[in-house]
Design an enzyme around this catalytic site. Structure first.
Site, PDB file in Angstrom:
ATOM      1  N   ASP A 143      -8.994   0.371   1.712  1.00 31.40           N
ATOM      2  CA  ASP A 143     -10.132   0.178   2.629  1.00 31.40           C
ATOM      3  C   ASP A 143     -11.278   1.167   2.423  1.00 31.40           C
ATOM      4  OD1 ASP A 143      -9.139  -2.083   3.788  1.00 31.40           O
ATOM      5  OD2 ASP A 143      -8.301  -1.077   5.539  1.00 31.40           O
TER       6      ASP A 143
ATOM      7  N   ASP B 285       1.557 -11.225   1.286  1.00 28.90           N
ATOM      8  CA  ASP B 285       1.359 -10.344   0.149  1.00 28.90           C
ATOM      9  C   ASP B 285      -0.132 -10.308  -0.147  1.00 28.90           C
ATOM     10  OD1 ASP B 285       3.040  -8.697  -1.543  1.00 28.90           O
ATOM     11  OD2 ASP B 285       2.097  -9.771  -3.194  1.00 28.90           O
ATOM     12  N   SER B 286      -0.659  -9.121  -0.331  1.00 29.94           N
ATOM     13  CA  SER B 286      -2.097  -8.969  -0.559  1.00 29.94           C
ATOM     14  C   SER B 286      -2.356  -8.156  -1.816  1.00 29.94           C
ATOM     15  CB  SER B 286      -2.750  -8.243   0.626  1.00 29.94           C
ATOM     16  OG  SER B 286      -2.618  -8.993   1.799  1.00 29.94           O
TER      17      SER B 286
HETATM   18  P1  ITT Z   1       4.596  -5.345   2.944  1.00 25.81           P
HETATM   19  O1  ITT Z   1       5.785  -4.642   3.509  1.00 25.81           O
HETATM   20  O2  ITT Z   1       3.984  -6.323   3.895  1.00 25.81           O
HETATM   21  O3  ITT Z   1       4.842  -5.947   1.579  1.00 25.81           O
HETATM   22  P2  ITT Z   1       2.809  -3.569   1.468  1.00 25.81           P
HETATM   23  O4  ITT Z   1       2.002  -2.389   1.889  1.00 25.81           O
HETATM   24  O5  ITT Z   1       3.836  -3.362   0.382  1.00 25.81           O
HETATM   25  O6  ITT Z   1       3.473  -4.198   2.776  1.00 25.81           O
HETATM   26  P3  ITT Z   1       1.308  -5.471  -0.195  1.00 25.81           P
HETATM   27  O7  ITT Z   1       2.305  -5.405  -1.310  1.00 25.81           O
HETATM   28  O8  ITT Z   1       0.864  -6.812   0.273  1.00 25.81           O
HETATM   29  O9  ITT Z   1       1.814  -4.703   1.102  1.00 25.81           O
HETATM   30  O10 ITT Z   1       0.000  -4.637  -0.498  1.00 25.81           O
HETATM   31  C1  ITT Z   1      -0.304  -4.168  -1.768  1.00 25.81           C
HETATM   32  C2  ITT Z   1      -1.160  -2.942  -1.664  1.00 25.81           C
HETATM   33  O11 ITT Z   1      -2.466  -3.340  -1.291  1.00 25.81           O
HETATM   34  C3  ITT Z   1      -0.683  -1.903  -0.668  1.00 25.81           C
HETATM   35  O12 ITT Z   1      -0.796  -0.626  -1.271  1.00 25.81           O
HETATM   36  C4  ITT Z   1      -1.646  -2.009   0.479  1.00 25.81           C
HETATM   37  O13 ITT Z   1      -1.903  -0.743   1.061  1.00 25.81           O
HETATM   38  C5  ITT Z   1      -2.908  -2.574  -0.190  1.00 25.81           C
HETATM   39  N1  ITT Z   1      -3.577  -3.467   0.753  1.00 25.81           N
HETATM   40  C6  ITT Z   1      -3.106  -4.633   1.251  1.00 25.81           C
HETATM   41  N2  ITT Z   1      -3.960  -5.147   2.157  1.00 25.81           N
HETATM   42  C7  ITT Z   1      -4.991  -4.277   2.226  1.00 25.81           C
HETATM   43  C8  ITT Z   1      -6.163  -4.214   3.001  1.00 25.81           C
HETATM   44  O14 ITT Z   1      -6.443  -5.142   3.920  1.00 25.81           O
HETATM   45  N3  ITT Z   1      -6.988  -3.180   2.838  1.00 25.81           N
HETATM   46  C9  ITT Z   1      -6.726  -2.224   1.940  1.00 25.81           C
HETATM   47  N4  ITT Z   1      -5.632  -2.183   1.181  1.00 25.81           N
HETATM   48  C10 ITT Z   1      -4.760  -3.201   1.320  1.00 25.81           C
END
Ligand code: ITT
Length: 197
Positions: free
Chosen positions: A153, A77-78
């Site tokens: 990004d 999770d990011s």
């Molecule tokens: P999962 O299925 O892995 O959960 P997700 O896209 O829902 O995929 P997250 O909840 O972790 O992933 O991400 C939260 C938001 O942050 C999501 O809109 C991503 O596009 C954005 N995000 C995550 N990592 C990023 C990165 O390396 N660069 C830019 N945006 C990022």
């Protein structure tokens, strides 16, 4: 070549993990059930670790239901955290990106533009769950720049960027050398290499 299953609905995350760990001898494959990435429920929480642990718990149940409990599984999770907007978009990064987009973030900011990305990766080793964290400090650009990457990004400039390029103006390899995800996955790789998990 060792194989690592990655449960994610985000193809950008999968591509970055493949870029980083592929050359190190790991095949990163999308974890799918009946030919598609299964949905996981993300709990309402202001903590990325809580969300990552909830995702891995559901992933492990899915592995078990497939009779694949001995295999490894990765989730992460990011979030993007902007100092001028406390806790925002943070754990709500996905929702905020969908609702106001990168443009909306730019409109909310003034001179104070420092920010950081955080990744919490949770790995099921086949026996236990291990957690790895990666952080990347930087700032929000004045305008949207670049076609690469995904999500935020085009508006994030990492401190290590030599010429002010956003993540979206870098290759996956370039981004991964100092990104939040790159750092979390490097720690994961070191763990796997030492433990041979
Ligand atoms: P999962 O299925 O892995 O959960 P997700 O896209 O829902 O995929 P997250 O909840 O972790 O992933 O991400 C939260 C938001 O942050 C999501 O809109 C991503 O596009 C954005 N995000 C995550 N990592 C990023 C990165 O390396 N660069 C830019 N945006 C990022």
């Amino acid at each position: 070549m060792a194989t690592l299953n990655f449960l994610t609905g985000n193809s950008g995350k999968l591509a970055e993990a493949q870029t980083l760990l592929g050359p190190l001898g790991w095949e990163i494959q999308s974890f799918e059930v009946d030919g598609k990435v299964p949905d996981v429920i993300e709990p309402q929480s202001d903590n990325l670790t809580t969300v990552a642990l909830a995702k891995i718990a559901q992933g492990v149940e899915l592995l078990a239901s497939q009779g694949r409990l001995g295999e490894s599984l990765l989730v992460e999770d990011s979030g993007l955290f902007i100092d001028a907007l406390p806790e925002f978009p943070g754990v709500y990064s996905a929702h905020i990106l969908e609702s106001i987009g990168c443009d909306g973030i730019l409109r909310l900011l003034d001179d104070e533009r420092t920010a950081y990305f955080l990744t919490v990766a949770a790995l099921w080793t086949g026996e236990a769950v291990e957690v790895f964290v990666g952080r990347c400090d930087g700032s929000i650009s004045a305008e949207i720049r670049g076609d690469g990457g995904f999500g935020y990004d085009p508006i994030f400039i990492p401190d290590e960027s030599q010429d002010g390029r956003t993540f979206a103006e870098m290759t996956n390899e370039g981004k991964s050398t100092f990104s939040h995800r790159g750092r979390a996955l490097s720690a994961l790789f070191d763990y796997l290499n030492v433990d041979g998990a």
